[in-house]
Design an enzyme around this catalytic site. Structure first.
Site, mmCIF file in Angstrom:
data_model
loop_
_atom_site.group_PDB
_atom_site.id
_atom_site.type_symbol
_atom_site.label_atom_id
_atom_site.label_comp_id
_atom_site.label_asym_id
_atom_site.label_seq_id
_atom_site.Cartn_x
_atom_site.Cartn_y
_atom_site.Cartn_z
ATOM 1 N N ARG A 154 4.497 11.802 -6.288
ATOM 2 C CA ARG A 154 2.902 12.290 -7.183
ATOM 3 C C ARG A 154 1.628 11.514 -6.424
ATOM 4 O O ARG A 154 0.868 12.229 -6.695
ATOM 5 C CB ARG A 154 3.613 11.435 -8.610
ATOM 6 C CG ARG A 154 4.734 12.145 -9.759
ATOM 7 C CD ARG A 154 5.095 11.491 -10.786
ATOM 8 N NE ARG A 154 5.487 9.859 -9.892
ATOM 9 C CZ ARG A 154 6.520 9.768 -9.553
ATOM 10 N NH1 ARG A 154 7.809 10.365 -10.737
ATOM 11 N NH2 ARG A 154 7.414 8.349 -9.762
ATOM 12 N N ILE A 155 2.276 10.389 -6.275
ATOM 13 C CA ILE A 155 1.383 9.737 -5.624
ATOM 14 C C ILE A 155 0.509 9.708 -4.154
ATOM 15 O O ILE A 155 -0.997 10.176 -3.837
ATOM 16 C CB ILE A 155 1.399 8.277 -4.667
ATOM 17 C CG1 ILE A 155 1.210 7.537 -6.213
ATOM 18 C CG2 ILE A 155 -0.194 8.171 -4.091
ATOM 19 C CD1 ILE A 155 2.296 5.682 -6.273
ATOM 20 N N ARG A 230 4.957 0.511 1.542
ATOM 21 C CA ARG A 230 5.431 -0.638 0.638
ATOM 22 C C ARG A 230 5.055 -1.741 3.342
ATOM 23 O O ARG A 230 5.026 -0.107 3.722
ATOM 24 C CB ARG A 230 6.554 -0.637 1.257
ATOM 25 C CG ARG A 230 6.820 -0.393 -0.199
ATOM 26 C CD ARG A 230 6.834 -2.160 -1.011
ATOM 27 N NE ARG A 230 7.008 -2.276 -2.507
ATOM 28 C CZ ARG A 230 6.437 -1.525 -3.575
ATOM 29 N NH1 ARG A 230 5.188 -1.936 -3.316
ATOM 30 N NH2 ARG A 230 6.845 -1.581 -4.833
ATOM 31 N N GLU A 259 4.494 -10.280 2.913
ATOM 32 C CA GLU A 259 3.594 -10.419 2.394
ATOM 33 C C GLU A 259 3.610 -12.148 1.039
ATOM 34 O O GLU A 259 5.215 -12.240 1.276
ATOM 35 C CB GLU A 259 3.645 -9.890 1.110
ATOM 36 C CG GLU A 259 2.808 -8.676 1.841
ATOM 37 C CD GLU A 259 3.031 -7.070 0.175
ATOM 38 O OE1 GLU A 259 3.026 -7.753 -0.570
ATOM 39 O OE2 GLU A 259 2.375 -6.068 0.227
ATOM 40 N N HIS A 277 -2.411 -5.871 -1.736
ATOM 41 C CA HIS A 277 -1.701 -5.342 -2.841
ATOM 42 C C HIS A 277 -2.034 -5.270 -3.922
ATOM 43 O O HIS A 277 -1.925 -5.491 -4.878
ATOM 44 C CB HIS A 277 -0.378 -5.849 -2.728
ATOM 45 C CG HIS A 277 0.760 -4.859 -3.074
ATOM 46 N ND1 HIS A 277 2.145 -4.510 -2.460
ATOM 47 C CD2 HIS A 277 0.651 -3.632 -3.613
ATOM 48 C CE1 HIS A 277 2.996 -3.992 -3.033
ATOM 49 N NE2 HIS A 277 2.022 -3.266 -3.669
ATOM 50 N N GLY A 279 -3.380 -1.955 -4.810
ATOM 51 C CA GLY A 279 -3.340 -0.489 -5.144
ATOM 52 C C GLY A 279 -2.880 0.146 -6.865
ATOM 53 O O GLY A 279 -3.847 1.307 -7.127
HETATM 54 C C1 DGY Z 1 4.586 -0.214 -7.157
HETATM 55 O O1 DGY Z 1 3.979 -0.175 -8.002
HETATM 56 O O2 DGY Z 1 5.708 -0.176 -6.733
HETATM 57 C C2 DGY Z 1 2.915 -1.314 -6.775
HETATM 58 O O3 DGY Z 1 2.915 -1.835 -4.988
HETATM 59 C C3 DGY Z 1 2.320 -2.250 -7.380
HETATM 60 O O4 DGY Z 1 1.575 -1.264 -8.441
#
Ligand code: DGY
Length: 314
Positions: A154-155, A230, A259, A277, A279
């Site tokens: 989706r992303i 990631r 992280e 991080h 996003g």
């Molecule tokens: C996720 O949802 O896996 C992102 O890294 C943080 O929103």
């Protein structure tokens, strides 16, 4: 009434679905972790947690009554799925609600890294800008370039839609053929053909260091790498070396191998935009994620099947 432990503060109103349960949540600015988390879990049937909470076999062993873990994230590499399945604990994530927001951030990094926005902005703030310079801050064009999307869920698709609006050609690679225009079966081939590469794969044993030294060497010296997936998908040491040696032009990173530590050589590497991080970090999206996790816990405790159940791994 079941007890549900929530490890971190969440946006106001996002736990409404759990109103009929006993919710143990931290005060603002605090977290429930370590010994306190283990103690709270001893009687808990539900857990709402973050990607920074390691839900491993030992923690699950401290939660004999636990029935559901809802990760407020789409990724769930912080959870031992096998141990959860063995204990009959359902695992849920938050797919779908963060796609557009994460794609926006990937595009922001793509633009910022390609056009060297971080260096330019930092110089203005530090008083180092001495006036218009024809040869200053020369970046790479985005329009007319080829974007290689690694991972076409989706992303990845949401990033492809944005690329069209910026007059880019969007190619993509996925493990299985997508049957869609722009599919490139061979990842190495995609990397060699792309001006910008954006990573959108989950972290698994297969994708750990997917972008290793060999693959980074396939990128063009003018290429830009963007990672909002990631950190462990990229070999940071190899990336820092490639940037230092000018073997790729720039990197825009939102995620890191360890992280919140950032590899010191990445901190010093040229043409590098580093974000913490963020996003999915908008009010609306983080609220939607938290609501989705709470609703999943409610559903499992009510004996229902939530749509965002992660397939059990045995
Ligand atoms: C996720 O949802 O896996 C992102 O890294 C943080 O929103």
């Amino acid at each position: 009434m079941a007890r549900v432990v929530v490890t971190h503060p969440l946006p106001p109103g996002s736990l409404e679905a759990l109103a009929s349960h006993e919710v143990v949540a931290p005060q603002p600015g605090e977290a429930i972790a370590g010994d306190r988390l283990r103690a709270e879990l001893a009687q808990a049937e539900g857990l709402v947690c973050m990607l920074t909470d390691r839900v491993d076999r030992a923690l699950l062993g401290a939660a004999p009554r636990l029935r559901v873990v809802a990760n407020v994230a789409v990724g769930y590499d912080n959870i031992d799925l096998v141990a959860a399945a063995e204990r009959g604990v359902a695992v849920c994530n938050t797919p779908g609600v963060l796609d557009e927001t994460t794609a926006d951030l990937a595009f922001a990094l793509l633009l910022a890294a390609s056009r060297r926005l971080w260096e330019a902005e930092t110089d203005v703030r530090a008083g180092r800008w001495s006036g218009f310079g024809f040869m200053q801050y020369l970046g790479q064009d985005v329009h007319g370039k080829t974007l290689g999307i690694v991972g076409y869920g989706r992303i990845g698709r949401a990033v492809a839609r944005r690329a069209r609006g910026f007059s880019m050609e969007a190619l993509h690679h996925a493990r299985r053929p997508t049957g869609e225009p722009g599919y490139v079966a061979d990842l190495d081939d995609l990397l060699a053909r792309s001006d910008v590469v954006s990573l959108h794969v989950p972290l698994t044993a297969e994708t750990r260091h997917l972008m290793d030294g060999r693959r980074l060497a396939l990128l063009r010296p003018t290429a830009v790498l963007v990672n909002t997936s990631r950190g462990q998908v990229v070999d940071e040491e190899a990336l820092a070396l490639a940037l230092e040696q000018g073997r790729l032009f720039a990197a825009g990173l939102d995620v890191y191998e360890h992280e919140p530590s950032v590899h010191p050589r990445l901190l010093a590497a040229p043409h590098t935009v580093l974000l913490p991080h963020v996003g999915s970090a908008t009010v609306a999206t983080r609220t939607a994620m938290a609501r989705m996790a709470a609703e999943a816990v409610r559903a499992v405790l009510a004996g229902e099947m939530p749509p965002n159940l992660v397939p059990p791994t045995v």
